[in-house]
Motif scaffolding. Structure first.
Motif, PDB file in Angstrom:
ATOM      1  N   TYR A 131       0.833  -1.207   0.000  1.00 28.10           N
ATOM      2  CA  TYR A 131       0.000   0.000   0.000  1.00 28.10           C
ATOM      3  C   TYR A 131       0.868   1.258   0.000  1.00 28.10           C
ATOM      4  N   ALA A 132       1.917   1.268   0.799  1.00 29.34           N
ATOM      5  CA  ALA A 132       2.790   2.452   0.858  1.00 29.34           C
ATOM      6  C   ALA A 132       3.376   2.758  -0.516  1.00 29.34           C
ATOM      7  N   ILE A 133       3.863   1.731  -1.200  1.00 26.23           N
ATOM      8  CA  ILE A 133       4.462   1.918  -2.525  1.00 26.23           C
ATOM      9  C   ILE A 133       3.407   2.375  -3.525  1.00 26.23           C
ATOM     10  N   TRP A 134       2.265   1.700  -3.516  1.00 22.91           N
ATOM     11  CA  TRP A 134       1.204   2.037  -4.464  1.00 22.91           C
ATOM     12  C   TRP A 134       0.667   3.444  -4.212  1.00 22.91           C
ATOM     13  N   HIS A 135       0.484   3.815  -2.953  1.00 20.05           N
ATOM     14  CA  HIS A 135      -0.011   5.156  -2.635  1.00 20.05           C
ATOM     15  C   HIS A 135       0.983   6.210  -3.104  1.00 20.05           C
ATOM     16  N   TYR A 136       2.264   5.956  -2.910  1.00 18.01           N
ATOM     17  CA  TYR A 136       3.272   6.936  -3.301  1.00 18.01           C
ATOM     18  C   TYR A 136       3.295   7.153  -4.813  1.00 18.01           C
ATOM     19  N   ILE A 137       3.259   6.069  -5.589  1.00 14.97           N
ATOM     20  CA  ILE A 137       3.351   6.229  -7.047  1.00 14.97           C
ATOM     21  C   ILE A 137       2.058   6.778  -7.644  1.00 14.97           C
ATOM     22  N   ASN A 138       0.953   6.738  -6.874  1.00 18.67           N
ATOM     23  CA  ASN A 138      -0.316   7.271  -7.364  1.00 18.67           C
ATOM     24  C   ASN A 138      -0.660   8.631  -6.761  1.00 18.67           C
ATOM     25  N   LEU A 146       4.342  11.543   3.506  1.00 20.98           N
ATOM     26  CA  LEU A 146       2.887  11.516   3.508  1.00 20.98           C
ATOM     27  C   LEU A 146       2.365  10.082   3.357  1.00 20.98           C
ATOM     28  N   SER A 147       2.941   9.324   2.416  1.00 21.00           N
ATOM     29  CA  SER A 147       2.489   7.945   2.196  1.00 21.00           C
ATOM     30  C   SER A 147       2.756   7.074   3.414  1.00 21.00           C
ATOM     31  N   ALA A 148       3.881   7.307   4.097  1.00 21.76           N
ATOM     32  CA  ALA A 148       4.173   6.558   5.325  1.00 21.76           C
ATOM     33  C   ALA A 148       3.160   6.894   6.417  1.00 21.76           C
ATOM     34  N   ALA A 149       2.764   8.169   6.502  1.00 23.81           N
ATOM     35  CA  ALA A 149       1.756   8.573   7.496  1.00 23.81           C
ATOM     36  C   ALA A 149       0.413   7.913   7.206  1.00 23.81           C
ATOM     37  N   VAL A 150       0.081   7.779   5.928  1.00 25.31           N
ATOM     38  CA  VAL A 150      -1.172   7.125   5.546  1.00 25.31           C
ATOM     39  C   VAL A 150      -1.156   5.659   5.982  1.00 25.31           C
ATOM     40  N   SER A 158       2.825   2.196  14.010  1.00 23.23           N
ATOM     41  CA  SER A 158       3.422   3.470  14.419  1.00 23.23           C
ATOM     42  C   SER A 158       4.875   3.623  13.985  1.00 23.23           C
ATOM     43  N   SER A 159       5.559   2.521  13.734  1.00 23.87           N
ATOM     44  CA  SER A 159       6.994   2.597  13.408  1.00 23.87           C
ATOM     45  C   SER A 159       7.278   2.589  11.912  1.00 23.87           C
ATOM     46  N   PHE A 160       6.231   2.721  11.096  1.00 24.35           N
ATOM     47  CA  PHE A 160       6.425   2.742   9.638  1.00 24.35           C
ATOM     48  C   PHE A 160       6.774   4.164   9.219  1.00 24.35           C
ATOM     49  N   HIS A 161       7.966   4.344   8.630  1.00 27.43           N
ATOM     50  CA  HIS A 161       8.443   5.674   8.253  1.00 27.43           C
ATOM     51  C   HIS A 161       8.868   5.713   6.785  1.00 27.43           C
ATOM     52  N   LYS A 162       9.188   6.907   6.326  1.00 30.52           N
ATOM     53  CA  LYS A 162       9.499   7.076   4.906  1.00 30.52           C
ATOM     54  C   LYS A 162      10.768   6.328   4.498  1.00 30.52           C
ATOM     55  N   ARG A 167      13.351   2.226   0.943  1.00 31.31           N
ATOM     56  CA  ARG A 167      14.075   0.967   0.717  1.00 31.31           C
ATOM     57  C   ARG A 167      13.235  -0.026  -0.077  1.00 31.31           C
ATOM     58  N   ASN A 168      11.951  -0.098   0.234  1.00 32.44           N
ATOM     59  CA  ASN A 168      11.120  -1.125  -0.376  1.00 32.44           C
ATOM     60  C   ASN A 168      10.660  -0.765  -1.780  1.00 32.44           C
ATOM     61  N   ILE A 169      10.608   0.511  -2.115  1.00 29.36           N
ATOM     62  CA  ILE A 169      10.349   0.887  -3.501  1.00 29.36           C
ATOM     63  C   ILE A 169      11.451   0.343  -4.391  1.00 29.36           C
TER      64      ILE A 169
END
Length: 318
Positions: A131-138, A146-150, A158-162, A167-169
Motif C-alpha cells: 500500500y505504501a508503494i502504491w499510494h506513493y506512485i499514485n 505523507l504515504s508513510a503517514a497514511v 506506528s513505526s512505519f516511516h518514509k 528501501r522497499n520501492i
C-alpha cells in the motif's frame, strides 16, 4: 549409469511440476528453502487480519490439533519439523506468528509454511508495504513522508516511516523488473488448491527435490542476482495498475495555512515586504468507517496480487 541418472532427474522434474501446479510457492535460492503461502487462514488469524483484535500475543497458522497431526505425519515419513517465530506489528499490536518448517535431513532442503501476508524476516504485513508503494506512485504530491503517514493510519503501524518506504520501492522495482511480466499482477482471486491439498504435496516436494536449483528448474524461473535498481516507477505503476484508485483517497483535502510572522521588537517595525512562514496543518484523515473499508478492500486485493506473484513467478513481490 549416466542414462539412468538422467532418467531419474527427468522423472523428478515431472513430479515437481505436478506437485507445484497451482501452489503459491516462493523460492529462496540462497537459503535452500521454499516458502509455501497459505491462502485460507483459520478463524483467529483471519479475524486478526480483518479486525486487528487478538486474544493472545502468539498465533499459529493452523489449529493446534491439525498442526500436531501434520507434524506426526511428516516425522513418520522421515522428515524433521520445527517451529519458527516471527514478530509482526499491525493494528497497534505486536504479535508473534508461529509457523512450521519441514526439512529433508538427507538433502537439507527446507519448506516453510507461511500465511500469505507474512514476509520472512520483515516486521510488517506485506499489504502495508504494498500500500505504501502504491499510494506513493499514485499520489500527486509524491511525498514518501505523507504515504508513510497514511500507512500508519490505515494499518495501525506506528513505526512505519518514509525510510522504510524508500528501501522497499527500490526492492520492489528490482523484483518486478526481474519478473519480465507481460501483464499486470492479478487482482482477481487466482485458482489455488485447498490447504489440505497444498500441505499433502510437501512430502513429494521434499522427496523429489534434492536442491533448490532442481526446484527452481522445475518451476521454470530464473536464479542468480537481481538486476540493478531502476530509477523510475514505471514498472511499479504497470504491475499494480489494476488496484482501484479510490483506495488511495485517505486524506481529506486541506491546504496548509500561511501565517504571518510576528515582530517581537518593542520599537515600531519598519515598513518592509511581509514575510510568511508555512505552517503544516495536522493531517485530517477520512472517517474511521471509511478507513476500515479501504483497509479491508486493499487487503483483499493485495492477497490476490501476492498469490499471483507466488504462483506465476515464485517470488515475494517485496
Amino acid at each position: 549409469m549416466r542414462m539412468i541418472a538422467q532418467s531419474v532427474t527427468v522423472i523428478q522434474q515431472e513430479v515437481l511440476k505436478n506437485v507445484l501446479s497451482n501452489i503459491p510457492v516462493v523460492l529462496v535460492c540462497s537459503e535452500n528453502e521454499a516458502f509455501i503461502l497459505i491462502k485460507d487462514l483459520h478463524e483467529e488469524l483471519e479475524n486478526f487480519i480483518l479486525t486487528g483484535r487478538i486474544s493472545a500475543n502468539e498465533i499459529s497458522i493452523f489449529h493446534s490439533a491439525y498442526e500436531r497431526e501434520l507434524i506426526a505425519q511428516w516425522r513418520s515419513a522421515g522428515f524433521e519439523c520445527k517451529y519458527r517465530n516471527q514478530s509482526l506489528e499491525y493494528m497497534h499490536h505486536k504479535v508473534t506468528i508461529k509457523y512450521i518448517q519441514v526439512s529433508n535431513p538427507q538433502t537439507n532442503m527446507k519448506v516453510s509454511i507461511l500465511p500469505w501476508f507474512l514476509l520472512s524476516g520483515r516486521p510488517y504485513p506485506i499489504f502495508a508495504y504494498v500500500y505504501a508503494i502504491w499510494h506513493y506512485i499514485n499520489s500527486e504530491q509524491k511525498s514518501m513522508q505523507l504515504s508513510a503517514a497514511v500507512v500508519r493510519e490505515i494499518f495501525g503501524i506506528s513505526s512505519f516511516h518514509k525510510s522504510t518506504l524508500s528501501r522497499n520501492i527500490r526492492a520492489m522495482e528490482q523484483l518486478i523488473s526481474d519478473f519480465q511480466m507481460d501483464k499486470p499482477l492479478f487482482v482477481e482471486e487466482p485458482d489455488t488448491l485447498s490447504v489440505a491439498d497444498v500441505v499433502s504435496r510437501i512430502p513429494d516436494l521434499l522427496n523429489n527435490c534434492p536442491t533448490i536449483e532442481s526446484l527452481t528448474k522445475a518451476c521454470g524461473v530464473k536464479t542468480g542476482r537481481l538486476p540493478l535498481p531502476i530509477r523510475h516507477t514505471d514498472v511499479l505503476s504497470y504491475a499494480l495498475s489494476p488496484i482501484p484508485q479510490k483506495l488511495s483517497k485517505v486524506i481529506k483535502s486541506l491546504a496548509p495555512v500561511r501565517k504571518q510572522s510576528r515582530d517581537l521588537r518593542k520599537r515600531p517595525s519598519r515598513n518592509r515586504a511581509k514575510k510568511y512562514r508555512l505552517v503544516q496543518r495536522t493531517l485530517v484523515f477520512e472517517e474511521s468507517w471509511r478507513i476500515k473499508q479501504i483497509r479491508l478492500e486493499f487487503i483483499a486485493v493485495c492477497k490476490n496480487i501476492v498469490l499471483d506473484a507466488a504462483i506465476t513467478y515464485h517470488r515475494f513481490i517485496i
